[in-house]
Design a protein around this motif. Structure first.
Motif, PDB file in Angstrom:
ATOM      1  N   ASP A   1      39.205 151.661 137.987  1.00 37.66           N
ATOM      2  CA  ASP A   1      38.770 152.031 139.333  1.00 37.66           C
ATOM      3  C   ASP A   1      39.731 151.516 140.402  1.00 37.66           C
ATOM      4  OD1 ASP A   1      38.150 149.456 138.797  1.00 37.66           O
ATOM      5  OD2 ASP A   1      36.076 149.511 139.510  1.00 37.66           O
ATOM      6  N   SER A   2      40.569 150.550 140.040  1.00 34.11           N
ATOM      7  CA  SER A   2      41.535 150.016 141.002  1.00 34.11           C
ATOM      8  C   SER A   2      42.801 149.636 140.255  1.00 34.11           C
ATOM      9  CB  SER A   2      40.945 148.786 141.685  1.00 34.11           C
ATOM     10  OG  SER A   2      41.956 148.029 142.293  1.00 34.11           O
ATOM     11  N   ARG A   3      43.916 149.658 140.984  1.00 37.34           N
ATOM     12  CA  ARG A   3      45.169 149.230 140.353  1.00 37.34           C
ATOM     13  C   ARG A   3      45.317 147.718 140.397  1.00 37.34           C
ATOM     14  NH1 ARG A   3      49.582 152.942 143.082  1.00 37.34           N
ATOM     15  NH2 ARG A   3      50.969 151.690 141.819  1.00 37.34           N
ATOM     16  N   GLU A   4      44.388 147.062 141.063  1.00 43.17           N
ATOM     17  CA  GLU A   4      44.497 145.614 141.234  1.00 43.17           C
ATOM     18  C   GLU A   4      43.665 144.849 140.222  1.00 43.17           C
ATOM     19  OE1 GLU A   4      43.342 144.992 145.259  1.00 43.17           O
ATOM     20  OE2 GLU A   4      45.208 145.820 146.047  1.00 43.17           O
ATOM     21  N   GLU A   5      44.299 143.878 139.621  1.00 45.91           N
ATOM     22  CA  GLU A   5      43.594 142.935 138.752  1.00 45.91           C
ATOM     23  C   GLU A   5      43.384 141.694 139.608  1.00 45.91           C
ATOM     24  OE1 GLU A   5      43.468 143.161 134.802  1.00 45.91           O
ATOM     25  OE2 GLU A   5      41.846 141.814 135.376  1.00 45.91           O
ATOM     26  N   LEU A   6      42.156 141.492 140.019  1.00 43.47           N
ATOM     27  CA  LEU A   6      41.861 140.432 140.988  1.00 43.47           C
ATOM     28  C   LEU A   6      41.411 139.150 140.314  1.00 43.47           C
ATOM     29  CD1 LEU A   6      41.242 139.484 143.980  1.00 43.47           C
ATOM     30  CD2 LEU A   6      38.951 140.386 143.612  1.00 43.47           C
ATOM     31  N   PHE A   7      42.021 138.045 140.751  1.00 44.54           N
ATOM     32  CA  PHE A   7      41.559 136.717 140.356  1.00 44.54           C
ATOM     33  C   PHE A   7      41.287 135.958 141.646  1.00 44.54           C
ATOM     34  CE2 PHE A   7      44.085 138.216 136.829  1.00 44.54           C
ATOM     35  CZ  PHE A   7      43.252 137.952 135.750  1.00 44.54           C
ATOM     36  N   GLU A   8      40.097 135.432 141.764  1.00 41.51           N
ATOM     37  CA  GLU A   8      39.705 134.831 143.024  1.00 41.51           C
ATOM     38  C   GLU A   8      39.190 133.406 142.814  1.00 41.51           C
ATOM     39  OE1 GLU A   8      36.617 137.029 144.933  1.00 41.51           O
ATOM     40  OE2 GLU A   8      36.954 136.047 146.864  1.00 41.51           O
ATOM     41  N   ILE A   9      39.656 132.512 143.680  1.00 44.81           N
ATOM     42  CA  ILE A   9      39.094 131.159 143.677  1.00 44.81           C
ATOM     43  C   ILE A   9      37.861 131.215 144.568  1.00 44.81           C
ATOM     44  CG2 ILE A   9      39.464 128.746 144.287  1.00 44.81           C
ATOM     45  CD1 ILE A   9      42.418 129.117 143.875  1.00 44.81           C
ATOM     46  N   PRO A  10      36.677 131.077 143.990  1.00 43.93           N
ATOM     47  CA  PRO A  10      35.474 131.208 144.820  1.00 43.93           C
ATOM     48  C   PRO A  10      35.315 130.029 145.779  1.00 43.93           C
ATOM     49  CG  PRO A  10      34.953 131.283 142.468  1.00 43.93           C
ATOM     50  CD  PRO A  10      36.358 130.817 142.600  1.00 43.93           C
ATOM     51  N   LYS A  11      34.579 130.291 146.822  1.00 40.15           N
ATOM     52  CA  LYS A  11      34.273 129.239 147.807  1.00 40.15           C
ATOM     53  C   LYS A  11      33.588 128.066 147.090  1.00 40.15           C
ATOM     54  CE  LYS A  11      32.101 129.141 152.388  1.00 40.15           C
ATOM     55  NZ  LYS A  11      33.280 128.997 153.230  1.00 40.15           N
ATOM     56  N   GLY A  12      33.991 126.872 147.445  1.00 38.19           N
ATOM     57  CA  GLY A  12      33.348 125.683 146.867  1.00 38.19           C
ATOM     58  C   GLY A  12      33.978 125.206 145.567  1.00 38.19           C
ATOM     59  N   THR A  13      35.060 125.857 145.128  1.00 31.87           N
ATOM     60  CA  THR A  13      35.692 125.466 143.857  1.00 31.87           C
ATOM     61  C   THR A  13      36.239 124.036 143.917  1.00 31.87           C
ATOM     62  OG1 THR A  13      36.257 127.741 143.374  1.00 31.87           O
ATOM     63  CG2 THR A  13      37.514 126.077 142.212  1.00 31.87           C
ATOM     64  N   TRP A  14      36.902 123.740 145.038  1.00 28.85           N
ATOM     65  CA  TRP A  14      37.493 122.403 145.177  1.00 28.85           C
ATOM     66  C   TRP A  14      36.410 121.336 145.099  1.00 28.85           C
ATOM     67  CZ3 TRP A  14      37.304 118.367 148.810  1.00 28.85           C
ATOM     68  CH2 TRP A  14      38.301 117.388 148.658  1.00 28.85           C
ATOM     69  N   ALA A  15      35.303 121.569 145.800  1.00 28.39           N
ATOM     70  CA  ALA A  15      34.201 120.594 145.807  1.00 28.39           C
ATOM     71  C   ALA A  15      33.634 120.429 144.395  1.00 28.39           C
ATOM     72  CB  ALA A  15      33.111 121.066 146.767  1.00 28.39           C
ATOM     73  N   ARG A  16      33.525 121.541 143.693  1.00 29.33           N
ATOM     74  CA  ARG A  16      32.986 121.457 142.325  1.00 29.33           C
ATOM     75  C   ARG A  16      33.956 120.733 141.402  1.00 29.33           C
ATOM     76  NH1 ARG A  16      30.793 126.556 143.603  1.00 29.33           N
ATOM     77  NH2 ARG A  16      32.547 127.676 142.717  1.00 29.33           N
ATOM     78  N   ARG A  17      35.249 120.961 141.614  1.00 34.42           N
ATOM     79  CA  ARG A  17      36.246 120.251 140.790  1.00 34.42           C
ATOM     80  C   ARG A  17      36.190 118.758 141.061  1.00 34.42           C
ATOM     81  NH1 ARG A  17      41.162 124.395 141.165  1.00 34.42           N
ATOM     82  NH2 ARG A  17      40.589 125.714 139.423  1.00 34.42           N
ATOM     83  N   MET A  18      36.039 118.417 142.326  1.00 35.72           N
ATOM     84  CA  MET A  18      35.954 117.000 142.704  1.00 35.72           C
ATOM     85  C   MET A  18      34.728 116.347 142.061  1.00 35.72           C
ATOM     86  SD  MET A  18      38.524 116.047 144.494  1.00 35.72           S
ATOM     87  CE  MET A  18      39.518 117.059 143.426  1.00 35.72           C
ATOM     88  N   ALA A  19      33.701 117.172 141.852  1.00 35.27           N
ATOM     89  CA  ALA A  19      32.471 116.658 141.235  1.00 35.27           C
ATOM     90  C   ALA A  19      32.589 116.597 139.712  1.00 35.27           C
ATOM     91  CB  ALA A  19      31.299 117.535 141.640  1.00 35.27           C
ATOM     92  N   GLY A  20      33.752 116.993 139.202  1.00 37.24           N
ATOM     93  CA  GLY A  20      33.998 116.861 137.766  1.00 37.24           C
ATOM     94  C   GLY A  20      33.860 118.135 136.961  1.00 37.24           C
ATOM     95  N   GLU A  21      33.538 119.220 137.628  1.00 42.60           N
ATOM     96  CA  GLU A  21      33.370 120.477 136.894  1.00 42.60           C
ATOM     97  C   GLU A  21      34.745 121.058 136.564  1.00 42.60           C
ATOM     98  OE1 GLU A  21      32.012 124.924 137.997  1.00 42.60           O
ATOM     99  OE2 GLU A  21      30.599 123.376 138.604  1.00 42.60           O
ATOM    100  N   LYS A  22      34.900 121.467 135.324  1.00 44.10           N
ATOM    101  CA  LYS A  22      36.173 122.074 134.917  1.00 44.10           C
ATOM    102  C   LYS A  22      35.966 123.566 134.761  1.00 44.10           C
ATOM    103  CE  LYS A  22      38.653 118.310 132.730  1.00 44.10           C
ATOM    104  NZ  LYS A  22      39.157 117.724 131.518  1.00 44.10           N
ATOM    105  N   ARG A  23      36.766 124.333 135.472  1.00 42.52           N
ATOM    106  CA  ARG A  23      36.582 125.780 135.388  1.00 42.52           C
ATOM    107  C   ARG A  23      37.930 126.482 135.513  1.00 42.52           C
ATOM    108  NH1 ARG A  23      33.394 129.442 139.642  1.00 42.52           N
ATOM    109  NH2 ARG A  23      33.437 131.357 138.464  1.00 42.52           N
ATOM    110  N   GLU A  24      38.265 127.244 134.506  1.00 38.02           N
ATOM    111  CA  GLU A  24      39.517 128.002 134.520  1.00 38.02           C
ATOM    112  C   GLU A  24      39.285 129.335 135.234  1.00 38.02           C
ATOM    113  OE1 GLU A  24      42.658 127.470 133.427  1.00 38.02           O
ATOM    114  OE2 GLU A  24      42.201 125.415 132.833  1.00 38.02           O
ATOM    115  N   ILE A  25      40.098 129.609 136.220  1.00 42.23           N
ATOM    116  CA  ILE A  25      39.960 130.887 136.927  1.00 42.23           C
ATOM    117  C   ILE A  25      41.035 131.860 136.453  1.00 42.23           C
ATOM    118  CG2 ILE A  25      40.096 131.986 139.209  1.00 42.23           C
ATOM    119  CD1 ILE A  25      38.986 129.206 140.239  1.00 42.23           C
ATOM    120  N   LEU A  26      42.200 131.315 136.274  1.00 41.55           N
ATOM    121  CA  LEU A  26      43.329 132.160 135.896  1.00 41.55           C
ATOM    122  C   LEU A  26      43.627 131.987 134.409  1.00 41.55           C
ATOM    123  CD1 LEU A  26      45.016 133.919 137.813  1.00 41.55           C
ATOM    124  CD2 LEU A  26      46.627 132.036 137.999  1.00 41.55           C
ATOM    125  N   PRO A  27      43.589 133.054 133.621  1.00 36.40           N
ATOM    126  CA  PRO A  27      43.966 132.891 132.215  1.00 36.40           C
ATOM    127  C   PRO A  27      45.456 132.586 132.106  1.00 36.40           C
ATOM    128  CG  PRO A  27      43.652 135.212 132.747  1.00 36.40           C
ATOM    129  CD  PRO A  27      43.275 134.435 133.977  1.00 36.40           C
TER     130      PRO A  27
END
Lengths: 204, 167
Positions: B54-80
């Motif tokens: 449906d689109s030529r774009e492959e979108l990867f987005e850092i969602p709002k609040g990611t930094w805060a969640r990382r600081m809280a110890g959550e590990k989450r890969e956004i970009l493969p």
């Protein structure tokens, strides 16, 4: 006979679709920059370093020109020679417009890249290319501001002592000092020329 | 009378070693046809069906609040660590930082709300230095448009294998 007709009736729509999509014209080329585009563009991180021309080299001094910022080092064997050769070709293709473009080659290896070494090295490619060096702290700050990675590693070429793994993209800064584009390593010279001409036209 | 009828029936319908009616040749053929059809239909569809997005774009987005969640110890890969694109139909890598703080995303630093749109026009393998991955690299593999049925089948099978093998 009936079976053949049934199979034919089932395959026909697929064949029609297949033919339609195969013959469809390829999409048009991109209208904007062919390299990566920042949206919205932000102010290019400023720096003031020691230039290979023996003077202080400040990015702001080049407002009005399109600036290509490259991060590398003169001992680089794998990335920088290719990129610099590409940029030499780009300058040739730009012709007289190349006067409105400035390459600033920021070293990621201040221990070995003195202003003199940078000047000698870059002159091989194009005498107008400028090198920039500084203290490790100054250079790390610049790398961080651009999101550049540089890490010292064991060299594959023993004579060098060490190598530096570093980001290989080029950054394009427009005449107003905005960071507009990121050119991935290996982008053909024609595409870089296209983008530089676009930025030169937009900012004139 | 009944034994004669049973004998006549056994002439018409052969029985297997357990004494149950054996499937006729026609039924076996039909069954074989169904099995082959069930196997071949998805293969033929995968080969013939055009590759579209449906689109030529492959979108990867850092969602709002990611930094805060990382600081809280959550590990989450956004970009493969490896992204696959297709020339002409899915050839634009779009990186967007929707968080409130600047983030190193793939090959560069993105300000809050900023995006980087990189179009790829040729089949290529692109290596970007990226601290988010253990290898220190983000690889963008750009493949040629799968025009012919065999290319499409092969592209779909490779995609399926990649998904099965995990991120």
């Amino acid at each position: 006979m009936k079976k053949t007709l049934l199979v034919g009736a089932l395959l026909l729509p697929l064949v029609v679709l297949e033919t339609y999509f195969s013959l469809r014209r390829p999409p048009r080329a991109e209208d904007g920059l062919r390299s990566g585009t920042f949206e919205p563009p932000r102010e290019a991180p400023a720096f003031s370093l020691d230039g290979s021309n023996g003077e202080k080299l400040s990015l702001r001094a080049y407002l009005g020109k399109v600036v290509i910022v490259e991060f590398g080092y003169t001992f680089c064997q794998e990335v920088c020679p290719i990129t610099l050769a590409h940029l030499t070709e780009v300058y040739k293709k730009l012709g007289s417009a190349a006067r409105e473009v400035q390459l600033i080659y920021v070293t990621v290896d201040p221990a070995r890249d003195s202003p003199e070494r940078l000047r000698e090295h870059l002159a091989v490619y194009n005498p107008s290319f400028l090198g920039a060096t500084g203290s490790p702290e100054e250079l790390v700050a610049v790398q961080k501001a651009y999101g550049v990675v540089a890490k010292r590693v064991v060299s594959n070429y023993q004579a060098q002592g060490y190598a530096v793994d570093h980001s290989s993209s080029l950054y394009l800064v427009d005449r107003q000092g905005k960071l507009r584009g990121l050119v991935p390593f290996g982008t053909p010279a024609d595409d870089i020329v296209h983008d530089l001409e676009l930025l030169l036209r937009k900012g004139s | 009378m009944s034994s004669t009828a049973a004998g006549a029936l056994s002439d018409v319908q052969p029985r297997d070693e357990d004494g149950l009616p054996a499937p006729s040749r026609t039924r076996r053929r039909r069954l074989f046809g169904i099995v082959v059809g069930v196997i071949l239909t998805p293969v033929v569809c995968a080969a013939m069906w055009p590759v579209t997005f449906d689109s030529r774009e492959e979108l990867f987005e850092i969602p709002k609040g990611t930094w805060a969640r990382r600081m809280a110890g959550e590990k989450r890969e956004i970009l493969p660590s490896e992204i696959h694109l297709l020339v002409g139909i899915r050839n634009v890598l779009m990186l967007k930082n929707s968080d409130d703080v600047p983030q190193i995303f793939g090959p560069t630093l993105l300000m809050p709300g900023q995006s980087l749109r990189i179009p790829f026009t040729r089949p290529s393998e692109n290596y970007f230095a990226c601290t988010a991955h253990a290898s220190g690299q983000l690889i963008v593999v750009v493949e040629a448009t799968p025009i012919w049925p065999w290319n499409r089948l092969s592209w779909r099978v490779r995609g399926m294998l990649r998904r099965l093998s995990g991120p």
